[in-house]
Design a protein around this motif. Sequence first.
Motif, short mmCIF file in Angstrom:
data_model
loop_
_atom_site.label_atom_id
_atom_site.label_comp_id
_atom_site.label_asym_id
_atom_site.label_seq_id
_atom_site.Cartn_x
_atom_site.Cartn_y
_atom_site.Cartn_z
N LEU A 6 0.83 -1.21 0.00
CA LEU A 6 0.00 0.00 0.00
C LEU A 6 0.87 1.26 0.00
CD1 LEU A 6 -3.05 0.66 0.13
CD2 LEU A 6 -2.78 0.96 2.58
N LEU A 7 1.94 1.23 0.79
CA LEU A 7 2.87 2.36 0.82
C LEU A 7 3.49 2.57 -0.55
CD1 LEU A 7 4.79 2.03 4.20
CD2 LEU A 7 3.21 3.83 3.49
N ILE A 8 3.91 1.45 -1.18
CA ILE A 8 4.53 1.56 -2.51
C ILE A 8 3.52 2.15 -3.50
CG2 ILE A 8 5.45 0.21 -4.44
CD1 ILE A 8 6.61 -1.73 -2.36
N ILE A 9 2.27 1.66 -3.42
CA ILE A 9 1.25 2.16 -4.35
C ILE A 9 1.02 3.65 -4.15
CG2 ILE A 9 -1.20 2.02 -4.95
CD1 ILE A 9 -0.98 -1.01 -4.23
N ASN A 10 0.94 4.07 -2.88
CA ASN A 10 0.77 5.50 -2.59
C ASN A 10 1.91 6.32 -3.17
OD1 ASN A 10 -1.66 5.85 -1.39
ND2 ASN A 10 -0.93 5.45 0.68
N GLY A 11 3.13 5.82 -3.00
CA GLY A 11 4.29 6.50 -3.54
C GLY A 11 4.23 6.59 -5.05
N LEU A 12 3.83 5.48 -5.68
CA LEU A 12 3.74 5.45 -7.14
C LEU A 12 2.70 6.45 -7.63
CD1 LEU A 12 3.87 1.63 -7.94
CD2 LEU A 12 5.45 3.36 -8.77
N GLU A 13 1.55 6.53 -6.91
CA GLU A 13 0.50 7.44 -7.35
C GLU A 13 0.96 8.88 -7.25
OE1 GLU A 13 -2.92 6.12 -5.20
OE2 GLU A 13 -3.56 4.84 -6.86
N ARG A 14 1.74 9.16 -6.20
CA ARG A 14 2.26 10.52 -6.08
C ARG A 14 3.23 10.81 -7.23
NH1 ARG A 14 3.64 10.82 -0.28
NH2 ARG A 14 1.52 10.04 -0.17
N TRP A 15 4.02 9.78 -7.59
CA TRP A 15 4.97 9.93 -8.69
C TRP A 15 4.22 10.17 -10.00
CZ3 TRP A 15 7.75 5.56 -11.65
CH2 TRP A 15 8.83 6.09 -12.36
N ASN A 16 3.07 9.47 -10.16
CA ASN A 16 2.23 9.66 -11.35
C ASN A 16 1.79 11.10 -11.51
OD1 ASN A 16 2.14 7.11 -12.31
ND2 ASN A 16 0.24 6.55 -11.30
N ARG A 17 1.49 11.73 -10.37
CA ARG A 17 0.91 13.07 -10.43
C ARG A 17 1.97 14.16 -10.34
NH1 ARG A 17 -3.04 10.84 -6.77
NH2 ARG A 17 -1.81 11.74 -5.11
N ARG A 18 3.25 13.78 -10.49
CA ARG A 18 4.30 14.75 -10.17
C ARG A 18 4.30 15.95 -11.10
NH1 ARG A 18 6.16 10.73 -13.08
NH2 ARG A 18 7.97 10.85 -14.44
N TYR A 19 3.72 15.82 -12.30
CA TYR A 19 3.71 16.96 -13.22
C TYR A 19 2.42 17.77 -13.15
CZ TYR A 19 7.73 14.59 -15.18
OH TYR A 19 8.95 13.99 -15.34
N ASP A 20 1.47 17.32 -12.31
CA ASP A 20 0.18 18.02 -12.26
C ASP A 20 0.34 19.44 -11.73
OD1 ASP A 20 -0.85 15.81 -13.24
OD2 ASP A 20 -2.20 15.34 -11.58
#
Lengths: 289, 281
Positions: free
Chosen positions: B267-281
Amino acid sequence: MTEPAARGFSRSREPAWVKWLLIGAVYLIVTVLIVVPVVQVFCIAFSAGIEMFIQKALVDHDSRHAMWMTFWVTLISVTINIFFGVALAWAVARFKFPGRTLLISMVDLPFAISPVAVGLMFMLLFGRQGFFGGWLDEWGIEIVFSTPGLILATTFVTLPFIARELIPVMEAIGPDEELAAITLGASGWQMFWMITIPNIRWALLYGIILCTARAMGEFGAVSVLSGKIAGLTETMPLRIDKLFNEHDEQGAFAIAAILTLFSLITLAAKALMEHWVLASIKKPDADEL
Amino acid sequence: MSSSAAKSTALRKRRVLPGLGLSLGYSLTVVTLLLLIPLAACFAKAATLTPSQFWAAAWSERAQAAYFVTFICSFVAAIIDTFLGLILAWVLVRYDFYGKRFIDSLIDLPFALPTAVAGLVYANLYTKNGWFGQWLVPWGIEVSFTRLGIIVVLVFVGLPFVVRTVQPLLETLDNDLEDASELLGATRWQTLSMVIFPAIQPALLTGFALTFARAIGEFGSVVFISGNKQYKTEIAPFLIVSRLEEYAYAEATAVAVVLIVISLILLLIINGLERWNRRYD
């Protein structure tokens, strides 16, 4: 948006054979993994005629009871989730407070934890040898192997569904309309019923649909906690398991057919709502033009 | 009265909107009662075991075999779902074809269909007399009651995750980037691998992690098709259930704690990945 001709040109850059190969692959994947299994459910359920189906699904006492059980457990846990989802979304989308991000991530926990472990947790709390077991025994309250246990487990498992739909929608809408209402002298509840709820109604309905589908189908957590007493604590998915183990294929598939029908209705409702919401978003644009 | 309350603290002054106390209080109560106390109970029970007892229960030979089956099958299923999901998302976003909207809706069926139903149907499809089994079994491909069966049903259960994480990204992907790449003389394959793939890679990873996490905890669909043979097709959640049926609560808890800790890490990894996904927003 660019004009259609330009989009058409830039969208299909692959050679035609690659495109058709990929589309063929999609048909194949969806047919093998999704369509055939759904068709099979109904084929087997009705293979011995419609009377047999009615006999197995609706006349059989234990199956009928399982349906009521599923209905009540779903109704109560979805209701709890509606209140929880709206309250959490309001707190999280409208205010900043310490621990806000942690709270949001915590609500995702039920997505990650195995339902079986969820069942075990409630067993450890409320079971006969559990932490509150003796105390509950004294007061004659039954949670494990009884309806409250099923409701608790189902609510745990479905906790994120409505909240997760509401939070992004509320954040996107922003607080302006609500601030205006308060400034113009509306009371908190007036603002809530006349501004907030109408604004989030689609997301709320969407969340309720997803939550209901998940609650009806919950198996792992419920199977640990129910004790699987036919005619008492069996929900529909548990009834399928029981009949499958008793080699009553007709009975298992009859109940499976009803649950499948519900999930197809869920998908249709979801698709319809997406259609409406898209239409209602597009309309104002058209008016402006 | 409201004006005096507004003046009372600096914090309140900024909070014109009402209801923080009620909504936050209510949500925290539910989260505590329903999530935190049960979770704490699980760890408290595990803490009653001595480290060697815990180790013996969580790392018995049978438990090791169960973790192995759970992880290998979940991993393979998640890999397959990543490929299938990429194809589905790509075709649904890029091409127009007959039945597109229907297929787009059907993709969500694994989320809507009760897992017990999925398990029941899949077990039936792949037996010797089943619709698929009658073709596969003569070729020596046994699906029902094998690890292959677990993988097949997990592929079904996790199918929507990758599609639904990659699809929105592909939709917003700027056509200009592809035009630029093409004008600068890149081949289609170069554009795909150097422009498009890097853009959707984080979403692919997130989808993979979501599928994997879901598969590890999955119980309902697997019990029907796997046959639950110890050391062969017994998954970790099933081990918990069978320990519970023996009233061996501590042993069951030890296995559950291992699974929960792994889920939390994922879950922590997924949260981190999602934040990485949105890094250009």
